[in-house]
Motif scaffolding. Structure first.
Motif, PDB file in Angstrom:
ATOM      1  N   PRO A 166      65.994 -11.212  -1.643  1.00  0.00           N
ATOM      2  CA  PRO A 166      67.336 -11.654  -1.980  1.00  0.00           C
ATOM      3  C   PRO A 166      67.818 -11.090  -3.319  1.00  0.00           C
ATOM      4  N   TYR A 167      69.115 -10.929  -3.403  1.00  0.00           N
ATOM      5  CA  TYR A 167      69.733 -10.385  -4.601  1.00  0.00           C
ATOM      6  C   TYR A 167      70.272 -11.498  -5.496  1.00  0.00           C
ATOM      7  N   ASP A 168      70.446 -11.169  -6.757  1.00  0.00           N
ATOM      8  CA  ASP A 168      71.164 -12.085  -7.641  1.00  0.00           C
ATOM      9  C   ASP A 168      72.667 -11.981  -7.363  1.00  0.00           C
ATOM     10  N   VAL A 169      73.096 -10.747  -7.205  1.00  0.00           N
ATOM     11  CA  VAL A 169      74.524 -10.515  -7.005  1.00  0.00           C
ATOM     12  C   VAL A 169      74.745  -9.510  -5.883  1.00  0.00           C
ATOM     13  N   ILE A 170      75.642  -9.848  -4.973  1.00  0.00           N
ATOM     14  CA  ILE A 170      76.098  -8.873  -3.989  1.00  0.00           C
ATOM     15  C   ILE A 170      77.564  -8.573  -4.283  1.00  0.00           C
ATOM     16  N   ILE A 171      77.871  -7.298  -4.301  1.00  0.00           N
ATOM     17  CA  ILE A 171      79.261  -6.871  -4.508  1.00  0.00           C
ATOM     18  C   ILE A 171      79.742  -6.267  -3.197  1.00  0.00           C
ATOM     19  N   ILE A 172      80.844  -6.752  -2.692  1.00  0.00           N
ATOM     20  CA  ILE A 172      81.385  -6.169  -1.462  1.00  0.00           C
ATOM     21  C   ILE A 172      82.504  -5.214  -1.835  1.00  0.00           C
ATOM     22  N   GLY A 173      82.290  -3.947  -1.531  1.00  0.00           N
ATOM     23  CA  GLY A 173      83.302  -2.943  -1.804  1.00  0.00           C
ATOM     24  C   GLY A 173      82.875  -1.984  -2.893  1.00  0.00           C
ATOM     25  N   ALA A 174      82.758  -0.692  -2.538  1.00  0.00           N
ATOM     26  CA  ALA A 174      82.366   0.325  -3.521  1.00  0.00           C
ATOM     27  C   ALA A 174      83.569   1.167  -3.917  1.00  0.00           C
ATOM     28  N   GLY A 175      84.626   0.495  -4.285  1.00  0.00           N
ATOM     29  CA  GLY A 175      85.739   1.189  -4.923  1.00  0.00           C
ATOM     30  C   GLY A 175      85.479   1.200  -6.412  1.00  0.00           C
ATOM     31  N   VAL A 176      86.483   1.586  -7.173  1.00  0.00           N
ATOM     32  CA  VAL A 176      86.260   1.720  -8.611  1.00  0.00           C
ATOM     33  C   VAL A 176      85.919   0.357  -9.244  1.00  0.00           C
ATOM     34  N   VAL A 177      86.537  -0.717  -8.734  1.00  0.00           N
ATOM     35  CA  VAL A 177      86.277  -2.030  -9.330  1.00  0.00           C
ATOM     36  C   VAL A 177      84.854  -2.510  -9.000  1.00  0.00           C
ATOM     37  N   GLY A 178      84.484  -2.423  -7.729  1.00  0.00           N
ATOM     38  CA  GLY A 178      83.132  -2.839  -7.330  1.00  0.00           C
ATOM     39  C   GLY A 178      82.068  -2.041  -8.061  1.00  0.00           C
ATOM     40  N   CYS A 179      82.304  -0.730  -8.189  1.00  0.00           N
ATOM     41  CA  CYS A 179      81.306   0.123  -8.833  1.00  0.00           C
ATOM     42  C   CYS A 179      81.253  -0.123 -10.342  1.00  0.00           C
ATOM     43  N   ALA A 180      82.412  -0.398 -10.953  1.00  0.00           N
ATOM     44  CA  ALA A 180      82.407  -0.745 -12.382  1.00  0.00           C
ATOM     45  C   ALA A 180      81.633  -2.039 -12.595  1.00  0.00           C
ATOM     46  N   CYS A 181      81.806  -3.012 -11.686  1.00  0.00           N
ATOM     47  CA  CYS A 181      81.049  -4.270 -11.771  1.00  0.00           C
ATOM     48  C   CYS A 181      79.559  -3.991 -11.625  1.00  0.00           C
ATOM     49  N   GLY A 182      79.213  -3.169 -10.643  1.00  0.00           N
ATOM     50  CA  GLY A 182      77.802  -2.841 -10.410  1.00  0.00           C
ATOM     51  C   GLY A 182      77.170  -2.242 -11.642  1.00  0.00           C
ATOM     52  N   ARG A 183      77.881  -1.293 -12.244  1.00  0.00           N
ATOM     53  CA  ARG A 183      77.335  -0.620 -13.422  1.00  0.00           C
ATOM     54  C   ARG A 183      77.247  -1.589 -14.608  1.00  0.00           C
ATOM     55  N   GLU A 184      78.253  -2.457 -14.769  1.00  0.00           N
ATOM     56  CA  GLU A 184      78.254  -3.405 -15.883  1.00  0.00           C
ATOM     57  C   GLU A 184      77.072  -4.373 -15.742  1.00  0.00           C
ATOM     58  N   LEU A 185      76.869  -4.862 -14.502  1.00  0.00           N
ATOM     59  CA  LEU A 185      75.789  -5.833 -14.274  1.00  0.00           C
ATOM     60  C   LEU A 185      74.415  -5.194 -14.415  1.00  0.00           C
ATOM     61  N   SER A 186      74.353  -3.846 -14.238  1.00  0.00           N
ATOM     62  CA  SER A 186      73.044  -3.187 -14.344  1.00  0.00           C
ATOM     63  C   SER A 186      72.552  -3.148 -15.787  1.00  0.00           C
ATOM     64  N   LYS A 187      73.410  -3.585 -16.724  1.00  0.00           N
ATOM     65  CA  LYS A 187      72.968  -3.672 -18.117  1.00  0.00           C
ATOM     66  C   LYS A 187      72.077  -4.901 -18.325  1.00  0.00           C
ATOM     67  N   TYR A 188      72.009  -5.760 -17.289  1.00  0.00           N
ATOM     68  CA  TYR A 188      71.220  -7.002 -17.389  1.00  0.00           C
ATOM     69  C   TYR A 188      70.159  -7.036 -16.312  1.00  0.00           C
ATOM     70  N   LYS A 189      69.198  -7.899 -16.535  1.00  0.00           N
ATOM     71  CA  LYS A 189      68.110  -7.993 -15.554  1.00  0.00           C
ATOM     72  C   LYS A 189      68.600  -8.784 -14.346  1.00  0.00           C
ATOM     73  N   LEU A 190      69.318  -8.114 -13.499  1.00  0.00           N
ATOM     74  CA  LEU A 190      69.859  -8.728 -12.289  1.00  0.00           C
ATOM     75  C   LEU A 190      69.585  -7.791 -11.124  1.00  0.00           C
ATOM     76  N   ASN A 191      69.260  -8.380  -9.970  1.00  0.00           N
ATOM     77  CA  ASN A 191      69.170  -7.560  -8.768  1.00  0.00           C
ATOM     78  C   ASN A 191      70.547  -7.510  -8.124  1.00  0.00           C
ATOM     79  N   VAL A 192      71.110  -6.308  -8.074  1.00  0.00           N
ATOM     80  CA  VAL A 192      72.486  -6.158  -7.610  1.00  0.00           C
ATOM     81  C   VAL A 192      72.541  -5.209  -6.414  1.00  0.00           C
ATOM     82  N   ALA A 193      73.310  -5.602  -5.412  1.00  0.00           N
ATOM     83  CA  ALA A 193      73.556  -4.702  -4.275  1.00  0.00           C
ATOM     84  C   ALA A 193      75.054  -4.542  -4.092  1.00  0.00           C
ATOM     85  N   VAL A 194      75.458  -3.326  -3.740  1.00  0.00           N
ATOM     86  CA  VAL A 194      76.866  -3.068  -3.412  1.00  0.00           C
ATOM     87  C   VAL A 194      76.929  -2.706  -1.935  1.00  0.00           C
ATOM     88  N   LEU A 195      77.733  -3.431  -1.172  1.00  0.00           N
ATOM     89  CA  LEU A 195      77.879  -3.160   0.259  1.00  0.00           C
ATOM     90  C   LEU A 195      79.220  -2.479   0.498  1.00  0.00           C
TER      91      LEU A 195
END
Lengths: 412, 485
Positions: B5-34
């Motif tokens: 299981p992930y800490d965070v799932i992001i739905i949508g790999a547009g610029v906003v979803g990807c900016a969120c993904g990259r921002e969250l990767s600065k922390y110890k979180l398991n993140v998936a973008v669908l």
């Protein structure tokens, strides 16, 4: 500047024009020639033209595109003309410095003369702004020809062709022979753009329907193209309201015109005319930049490879003469033409002792007309009757008499 | 690799979803973008003007204003870290009458209040001095407005996020979401679960919110069409040229925008539609050309080489300027730990980094976030052959002869660059995906010459069967196979 090499003559392009012009320059006494071709092998578009009908004028025999190219390539090699393939010229200056790149490196060379023979590219759906979606399955006819003939790729099953340019017609036959269905050839004009013989041999002989005064008004399909709307057009080429009907197809081929590929020429300051998209040249095929010549489809779109090669042969001759004599340029006279003529080439005449070849294309089909070429004093230099003149045909005339003023081409 | 299981799932790999993904990767979180498409940046993020707005179009005190201005300052730093094309070229909003001048002054005031920098009202003489081909009496000169490549920005965010441990799942259209303490997200291929769910589904964010149980949002798609000209080598214009925004409040008006590659965009139109169709229409293509040529007549000389369109995710069927709706960036009022990011139209591209920051804060308020010590903010620049000096070109070809082989003649793209694009870390092999990453096929012949060469490489060097090569989406196959087996 540190040059990697000095060369007498650089020919840019190794298609029917480039090969012919290099051979001609060599035969006229230039030994130090370098021909640069951007594709992986010599021959240009001829390599994908596996149909026959080539060489009737140049070699007096009926050849396929690759056979025609091979004859030229063989001669090039026999004459020991050096060439490089997969070599792309990325810059050209008016002092005839060329930058090109190749797997062996980036090279800067300086030439005494340059002959432009880069050919042309095809107009796309975006150039003519066909509305609708932007799915896969839309190809220009020449790209399709490459994929089908050189890569054995099945581009579609039910193919609609827009435009009756020669490559489109040839592809209609080719794809039919490979078992694909042609949903029709549609042409916006009330007459065809391709050669009469291709209409007969590629469409009529295979019962492929041709629709004139019709065009694609919208493209449908998400993912892959699913069909198009076809509309009839009026005299001003405007779609007639409510004339639209949906035609199913899984592929759209475009044969809607060719554009001389002069981006490199422009970098050197070569003047381009809007009439042809080619360089402004004099009767020796020299551009406004001294020592830069232009020939073949980069100068004007030819109907046949033979004609491109023959024009290129003359460019080779004149370039050779230029290199050897370094003569100052002569006075020039202008070639003007009447409203009925789409364009005439060359644009200027160099004071001359030898025959001059002028080619022209008519705007609309005409029957029983006379072409008159006059000088400023209304002396008739040429008078020629034509039973029929078509926009698809590039007509060449020879001016045998010495020209001493501007001339005027008139259709009566 | 899958950390379900992930800490965070992001739905949508547009610029906003990807900016969120990259921002969250600065922390110890398991993140998936669908992402439902075959590539990232396939929706709104690719169909826009590519402008980093300075922040004067949006009302003071709104999320739009706040994220716009914040993002505007964040993007140059990101461009330096991630090496995507960014050019601060400036913008003129022009007008010829007194009404327009009042509007320009109003825009400047709004901008000043929002915290924009570099705004100035200028007149005819100054205008013709900096943009000789533009005839206008008055202009709002925004010196700081910048352009970026919106898809390369998104791709850069993705590649950096990937490097920092975020998982990306392409071709994963979300079809069902349920919550049982945690979120369960079912896609067409798999089921994922996570503590947090970020809805960055762009045009479909109302539908995703609905699937997750929050039915309080609705998107009104508003299409904008564009024309792309050939390269403006003579520099007819150097800055963005905008009109006074039309009164309908739906758009900023048809403008003229240079791209980071040297082309010029004309558009967009604004048309509310009842589907998500990306058609171009004859009517708007013609109208937009007329509008643009009125502002800069000399643009007529540039051939049109492409048309495209994008869709704005409007939260209201706007008819007047009063029909303003702010961005929705919030934890759902009905579904805890669902973060909705809805209605991100212009200036969403500029705002994306700031939106990601807001999202991080929402999560940070409820979770203890620990820094990812391994986070690497930098991505090296990939060779862009055309922009190199002669010496650098020589050096590069010597090191790798693939950089001496031109595949795309119109854009001067080498085989080296093409292979870099094909070998992208996401594994995207669609023709459009390759095109966006290296520009092969983006020039005046629109792939006429390089498509056969690219296809040959995909077949011979990557063993991809001709019938499997896609243009972009899943049923966009380029070919039907071989003619003869």
């Amino acid at each position: 500047m540190k040059y990697d090499r000095f060369v007498d003559l650089v020919v840019i392009g190794g298609g029917p024009a480039g090969l012919s012009t290099a051979i001609s320059a060599k035969k006229n006494g230039i030994d130090d020639i370098l021909l640069l071709e951007r594709e992986l092998c010599l021959g240009g578009i001829l390599n994908q033209c596996i149909h026959d009908g080539f060489g009737l004028h140049l070699f007096k025999e009926n050849l396929t595109g690759p056979e025609y190219a091979q004859k030229q390539i063989d001669e090039l090699k026999t004459l020991n003309i050096s060439y490089l393939t997969d070599a792309m010229v990325i810059n050209l200056t008016k002092s005839k410095e060329l930058e090109f790149i190749h797997r062996t490196g980036h090279k800067l060379i300086k030439a005494k003369a340059v002959i432009l023979a880069m050919g042309c590219r095809e107009r796309t759906r975006f150039n003519i702004q066909i509305p609708g979606t932007r799915p896969s399955g839309i190809y220009t006819a020449g790209t399709a020809q490459n994929l089908v003939n050189l890569q054995n790729i099945k581009i579609g099953k039910n193919i609609l062709i827009l435009g009756s340019g020669d490559i489109g017609l040839i592809m209609a036959r080719r794809l039919t022979l490979e078992g694909m269905n042609i949903a029709g050839v549609y042409e916006i004009m009330s007459y065809t753009a391709g050669l009469e013989r291709n209409i007969q041999q590629c469409l009529n002989d295979y019962s492929i329907p041709l629709f004139l005064s019709s065009t694609v008004t919208e493209i449908f399909g998400k993912g892959r193209i699913e069909g198009v709307n076809i509309g009839k057009v009026d005299k001003d080429l405007k779609p007639i309201t409510h004339s639209e009907r949906f035609v199913k197809c899984d592929t759209l081929l475009l044969s809607v015109g060719l554009i001389p590929e002069n981006e490199l020429s422009k970098k050197a300051g070569v003047k381009i005319t809007d009439f042809t998209g080619g360089a402004v040249v004099d009767s020796e095929l020299q551009t406004n930049i001294e020592g830069i010549f232009s020939c073949g489809n980069v100068l004007q779109i030819h109907d046949l490879a033979d004609y491109a090669s023959l024009e290129a042969k003359r460019a080779g001759y004149f370039a050779a003469r230029y290199i050897k004599s370094k003569q100052k340029r002569y006075n020039r006279y202008k070639i003007n033409f009447c409203e009925k003529i789409k364009y005439a080439s060359p644009n200027y005449i160099v004071e001359n002792k030898e025959a001059i070849i002028v080619s022209f294309r008519i705007k609309k089909p005409a029957k029983n007309v006379v072409l008159i070429v006059k000088d400023r004093e209304n002396n008739i230099l040429v008078k020629k009757k034509f039973i029929r003149l078509l926009p698809s045909e590039l007509i060449q005339i020879k001016l045998e008499r010495e020209v001493k003023s501007d001339i005027y081409l008139e259709i009566e | 690799m899958c950390k379900n299981p992930y800490d965070v799932i992001i739905i949508g790999a547009g610029v906003v979803g990807c900016a969120c993904g990259r921002e969250l990767s600065k922390y110890k979180l398991n993140v998936a973008v669908l992402e439902k498409n075959t590539d990232v940046s396939e929706g709104i993020s690719k169909g826009n003007s590519g402008v980093v707005h300075a922040g004067f179009y949006v009302p003071y005190g709104t999320l739009k204003a706040r994220t716009n201005v914040e993002g505007f300052f964040a993007i140059p730093k990101l461009a330096a870290e991630l090496n995507f094309p960014y050019k601060k070229i400036g913008k003129l909003v022009i007008s010829n009458d007194k009404y327009g001048l009042t509007e320009l002054k109003r825009l400047k005031e709004a901008g000043d209040k929002n915290g924009c920098i570099g705004l100035e009202i200028i007149t005819e003489k100054q205008i013709s001095h900096i943009e000789p081909k533009v005839k206008a009496k008055y202009a709002l000169f925004s010196k700081e407005t910048a352009i970026i490549s919106p898809y390369l920005f998104t791709i850069a965010l993705v590649e950096n996020a990937l490097k920092n441990g975020v998982d990306f799942f392409l071709n994963h259209e979300v079809i069902k979401i349920w919550k049982d303490k945690e979120f369960f997200v079912q896609t067409k291929k798999d089921t994922f679960h996570s503590k947090w769910l970020i809805n960055a589904a762009g045009l479909y964010s109302d539908k995703i919110s609905c699937l997750a149980g929050d039915k309080n949002h609705k998107i009104f798609p508003c299409r904008g069409e564009y024309l792309v000209t050939d390269k403006d080598n003579e520099k007819i214009i150097n800055r963005m040229i905008y009109p006074i925004p039309p009164k309908d409040g739906a758009s900023l008006g048809v403008h003229i925008t240079p791209t980071t590659d040297g082309n010029i965009l004309i558009g967009p139109s604004a048309e509310f539609i009842n589907n998500y169709g990306l058609e171009n229409t004859k009517q708007f293509l013609n109208e937009m050309k007329e509008d643009a040529f009125k502002m800069v007549p000399e643009l007529k000389r540039l051939p049109i080489i492409r048309t495209y369109s994008g869709i704005r995710p409007k939260l209201i069927y706007a008819k007047t300027k009063k029909d303003f709706r702010d961005f929705v960036i919030e934890e759902s009022k009905t579904v805890p730990k669902l973060i909705n990011i809805i209605g991100i139209e212009s200036p969403g591209l500029a705002a994306a980094p700031a939106i990601a920051n807001l999202v991080l804060n929402i999560i940070g308020n409820k979770e203890n976030l620990n820094k990812n010590e391994q986070f690497d903010a930098y991505d090296p620049k990939k060779p862009d052959f055309q922009s190199l000096s002669v010496e650098e070109k020589k050096e590069l070809i010597k090191k790798n002869p693939d950089f001496g082989e031109i595949i795309c003649r119109c854009e001067t793209i080498t085989k080296g660059e093409l292979l870099n694009a094909i070998n992208n870390p996401l594994g995207v092999k669609t023709l459009d995906g390759i095109k966006r990453r290296c520009r092969a096929g983006m020039g005046r012949c629109q792939g006429g010459f390089c498509t056969p060469r690219t296809i040959k490489i995909l077949r011979k060097e990557y063993g991809i069967k001709e019938k499997d090569i896609l243009k972009n989406e899943n049923n966009s196959n380029l070919f039907f196979g071989k003619i003869k087996e």
